[in-house]
Design an enzyme around this catalytic site. Structure first.
Site, PDB file in Angstrom:
ATOM      1  N   HIS A  42      -5.282  -3.617   5.419  1.00  0.00           N
ATOM      2  CA  HIS A  42      -4.707  -3.967   4.122  1.00  0.00           C
ATOM      3  C   HIS A  42      -5.768  -4.408   3.116  1.00  0.00           C
ATOM      4  CE1 HIS A  42      -1.762  -5.237   1.242  1.00  0.00           C
ATOM      5  NE2 HIS A  42      -2.070  -6.515   1.347  1.00  0.00           N
ATOM      6  N   ASP A  93       0.836  -1.208   0.000  1.00  0.00           N
ATOM      7  CA  ASP A  93       0.000   0.000   0.000  1.00  0.00           C
ATOM      8  C   ASP A  93       0.874   1.263   0.000  1.00  0.00           C
ATOM      9  OD1 ASP A  93      -2.184  -1.762   0.187  1.00  0.00           O
ATOM     10  OD2 ASP A  93      -1.886  -1.896   2.347  1.00  0.00           O
TER      11      ASP A  93
END
Ligand code: APR
Length: 338
Positions: free
Chosen positions: A184, A155
């Site tokens: 996530h 990310d």
């Protein structure tokens, strides 16, 4: 002697991850475990003339636990990208139950054979699989929250890349190191563009572009799934991200005074400096991704202060993330307790 084990080493993520690890001069022994194809991957990698030796471990049957035990024994770091992809007719819950069982069984193996290892979890859904590993290690009386990491690095990698693409003439992805906090998946991912050197670039964007950028980071994985025409999800970029976190941990183990900070999805356990303060700021969630200082013991300190410095818009994103994460974490814990 540093030994690293990859569980799921023959997979789409496992293979490139193993290649990157094979090239790291800090690693002496690379141990590959999978339930299919791993001897071939191991033989191939073993011809590379780098610092480490390579071993591969394939169970002879479903009941055979010795291959995993052999693979894990003496490991300093274990990385888990094992799992199954979603097949036609499978629901998300079906997939969760399968991956949750795989991760639980591997965690059991770690508890028995490498209880002091640093453990990095890539297998999805990370928001739930990390609590599953924590609970399994706890049950076995070997849990150290400083050594458990959910890999959210992809990310951050995406956040850096995507903002730099907006300013392609002036910047490169390597100019940025965006903090991405939360979880996530989807809206649990909260990129903090308003902090650090990304702020001036982010502020110049229109409200619409800001929203689109955040959305792209949150759902970046879908771009890869679509481009692969349903044949899989991110593997190469995920392998890079997993490697990047592993590399930082290895660096921190031998660092002489240099501060090593990475974002990771961690257990906000009271025993970790700054975790109690962080927990209060995220409505008492037990797991959350935040920047942490890494050291010889693993996670040495949670940099919770960042939560006091976010913008009003980021606070709103955080609210949504916390709400969703709470359910994801509970799902993982319930899986082990049932
Ligand atoms: N032990 C070890 N390895 C296993 C096990 C197990 N019990 N079960 C499955 N594997 C292996 C598979 O044999 C395969 O080689 O895990 C590997 C997974 O590879 P892929 O199917 O190619 O999946 P990949 O794209 O690498 O993703 C793996 O990471 O990002 C997540 O959502 C993704 O959960 C998925 C995981």
């Amino acid at each position: 002697m540093v030994k690293v084990t990859v569980c799921g080493a023959a997979g789409g993520i496992g293979q490139p991850l193993s290649l990157l690890l094979k090239l790291n001069p800090k690693i002496d022994e690379l141990s590959l475990f999978d339930v299919v194809n791993v001897p071939g991957v191991g033989a191939d990698l073993s011809h590379i003339c780098s610092n480490s030796s390579t071993s591969s471990h394939l169970p002879s049957s479903r009941e055979d636990k010795s291959a995993l035990a052999e693979s894990l024994k003496g490991s300093d770091l274990v990385i888990i990208p094992a799992g199954v992809p979603r097949k036609p007719g499978m629901t998300r819950d079906d997939l969760f139950n399968i991956n949750a069982s795989i991760v639980r069984d591997l965690a059991q193996g770690i508890a028995e054979n490498a209880p002091k290892a640093f453990v990095l979890i890539i297998s999805n859904p990370v928001n739930s699989t990390v609590p599953i590993v924590a609970e399994t290690l706890k049950k076995n009386g070997v849990y150290n929250p400083q050594r458990l990491f959910g890999v959210t690095t992809l990310d951050i990698v995406r956040a850096n890349t995507f903002i730099s693409q907006k300013y392609a003439k002036e910047t490169k992805a390597t100019d940025f190191n965006i903090n991405v906090i939360g979880g996530h998946s989807g809206e649990t991912i909260v990129p903090l563009y308003s902090i650090g050197n990304s702020k001036s670039y982010y502020d110049k964007l229109s409200e619409e572009d800001k929203k689109a950028l955040i959305n792209r980071v949150q759902f970046g994985g879908d771009e890869v799934v679509k481009a692969k025409d349903g044949a899989g999800s991110a593997t190469l970029s995920m392998a890079y991200a997993g490697y990047k976190l592993a590399e930082s941990i290895l660096k921190a183990l031998t660092s002489k005074g240099e501060e090593v900070v990475e974002c990771t999805f961690l257990n906000l356990d009271d025993s970790i400096k700054g975790a109690a303060e962080a927990k209060k700021l995220v409505k008492n969630l037990d797991f959350f991704s935040l920047p942490v200082r890494l050291g010889a013991n693993g996670i040495e300190e949670v940099k919770y202060d960042i939560l006091n410095n976010i913008s009003a818009d980021e606070k709103k994103l955080l609210e949504v993330a916390i709400e969703q994460l709470s359910g994801n974490i509970d799902k993982g814990v319930a899986f082990i307790k049932k």
